[in-house]
Design a protein around this motif. Structure first.
Motif, PDB file in Angstrom:
ATOM      1  N   VAL A   3       0.850  -1.187   0.000  1.00 21.98           N
ATOM      2  CA  VAL A   3       0.000   0.000   0.000  1.00 21.98           C
ATOM      3  C   VAL A   3       0.888   1.240   0.000  1.00 21.98           C
ATOM      4  O   VAL A   3       1.752   1.393   0.873  1.00 21.98           O
ATOM      5  N   LEU A  23      -3.059  -9.486   4.140  1.00 22.61           N
ATOM      6  CA  LEU A  23      -2.160  -8.629   4.904  1.00 22.61           C
ATOM      7  C   LEU A  23      -1.739  -7.447   4.042  1.00 22.61           C
ATOM      8  O   LEU A  23      -1.008  -7.602   3.060  1.00 22.61           O
ATOM      9  N   TYR A  24      -2.213  -6.276   4.406  1.00 20.44           N
ATOM     10  CA  TYR A  24      -1.838  -5.042   3.718  1.00 20.44           C
ATOM     11  C   TYR A  24      -0.628  -4.427   4.430  1.00 20.44           C
ATOM     12  O   TYR A  24      -0.670  -4.205   5.642  1.00 20.44           O
ATOM     13  N   VAL A  51       1.641  -1.180   4.593  1.00 23.58           N
ATOM     14  CA  VAL A  51       1.706   0.226   4.203  1.00 23.58           C
ATOM     15  C   VAL A  51       3.174   0.613   4.074  1.00 23.58           C
ATOM     16  O   VAL A  51       3.881   0.761   5.071  1.00 23.58           O
ATOM     17  N   ARG A  68      -3.785   4.373   9.606  1.00 26.72           N
ATOM     18  CA  ARG A  68      -4.948   3.514   9.391  1.00 26.72           C
ATOM     19  C   ARG A  68      -5.076   3.222   7.910  1.00 26.72           C
ATOM     20  O   ARG A  68      -4.366   3.823   7.083  1.00 26.72           O
ATOM     21  N   LEU A  69      -5.979   2.301   7.566  1.00 28.38           N
ATOM     22  CA  LEU A  69      -6.166   1.895   6.175  1.00 28.38           C
ATOM     23  C   LEU A  69      -7.646   1.822   5.851  1.00 28.38           C
ATOM     24  O   LEU A  69      -8.448   1.378   6.673  1.00 28.38           O
ATOM     25  N   CYS A  95      -3.476  -5.228   8.706  1.00 33.32           N
ATOM     26  CA  CYS A  95      -2.643  -4.170   8.136  1.00 33.32           C
ATOM     27  C   CYS A  95      -1.501  -3.870   9.091  1.00 33.32           C
ATOM     28  O   CYS A  95      -1.704  -3.817  10.310  1.00 33.32           O
ATOM     29  N   HIS A  96      -0.314  -3.699   8.533  1.00 32.85           N
ATOM     30  CA  HIS A  96       0.855  -3.310   9.323  1.00 32.85           C
ATOM     31  C   HIS A  96       1.553  -2.146   8.638  1.00 32.85           C
ATOM     32  O   HIS A  96       1.598  -2.056   7.406  1.00 32.85           O
ATOM     33  N   VAL A 116      -7.952  -1.376  10.176  1.00 35.27           N
ATOM     34  CA  VAL A 116      -8.549  -1.418   8.842  1.00 35.27           C
ATOM     35  C   VAL A 116     -10.001  -0.964   8.983  1.00 35.27           C
ATOM     36  O   VAL A 116     -10.795  -1.602   9.676  1.00 35.27           O
TER      37      VAL A 116
END
Length: 245
Positions: free
Chosen positions: A142, A181-182, A184, A191-192, A218-219, A236
């Motif tokens: 991301v 798993l997003y 960033v 946040r996502l 998300c990490h 998320v």
């Protein structure tokens, strides 16, 4: 994940044909000269490819490669940084899985990359362990940020991404764990959410997969010219409720 060779600062002139960019290195043997480098990112790279941006490039160690450098990072306002090489995301996650630093996946001892699954896909990681359901983990990089501290995905239409969500949903139906798993790849987000305006079909697929039991994680990342490492989890967001017709 540490970069194997020191990165070189440069100024971006232009990005074109998705995988090419013209830059002027600030140091090294090509300092002050215009060179063409590989851009390892097939996405739109919204806000990350502005002419004049300060970027970081890596020398290409393989003499058979046509281009002498690969683009790795772009500097952001406020001293922040973003990683633009989508190919590095899986390496960052692989190191975190091996070190068991992803809390929700730390119980798994066996990590198998690029395992076949679904109709015609390969999952990024298949995790297994005694007395645990197999966990199918897809990883997405991301890089989009348009408003405040919110990262967004995707930055362009991705039919392939929607197919991966469908494959993960099928794994849940078969009794396995399935995780999207997003990661960033920029350090200015907290946040996502899904970029529904850029790809409505993906946003619908995301919500359907989450409702079916696919785990959405998300990490963040810690990024500097020496390397990229996985940081802590980020929330998320749910899609806003749509008005009933």
């Amino acid at each position: 994940m540490r970069f194997p060779t020191p990165l070189i600062p440069a100024r971006l002139l232009r990005r074109y044909k998705r995988f090419l960019a013209d830059v002027i290195p600030e140091t090294g043997p090509d300092a002050g000269q215009e060179v063409t480098v590989h851009c390892p990112n097939p996405g739109a790279m919204l806000g990350l490819a502005e002419p004049g941006a300060r970027i970081w490039i890596a020398p290409t160690p393989d003499p058979k490669r046509k281009l002498p450098y690969g683009w790795r990072l772009v500097e952001l306002p406020g001293g922040h940084c973003a990683g633009i090489d989508t190919g590095l995301t899986n390496r960052v996650v692989a190191e975190a899985l091996a070190a068991r630093t992803i809390p929700t996946l730390s119980a798994y001892a066996h990590i198998r990359p690029e395992a076949r699954y679904g109709a015609r896909s390969r999952v990024d990681f298949l995790l297994s362990g005694p007395d645990l359901p197999d966990a199918y983990v897809e990883v997405k990089s991301v890089t989009l940020r348009r408003n405040g501290d919110c990262a967004e995905f995707p930055d362009c239409v991705t039919a392939r991404g929607a197919r991966h969500l469908a494959d993960l949903t099928q794994m849940v139906a078969e009794g396995h764990r399935a995780v999207m798993l997003y990661v960033v790849q920029r350090d200015d987000c907290a946040r996502l959410r899904m970029a529904e305006d850029l790809d409505p079909a993906y946003a619908r697929a995301f919500e359907a997969a989450r409702a079916a039991g696919v785990e959405m994680l998300c990490h963040g990342t810690r990024i500097d010219p020496t390397g990229i490492t996985l940081a802590g989890p980020l929330p998320v967001e749910q899609a806003p409720a749509r008005a009933q017709s």
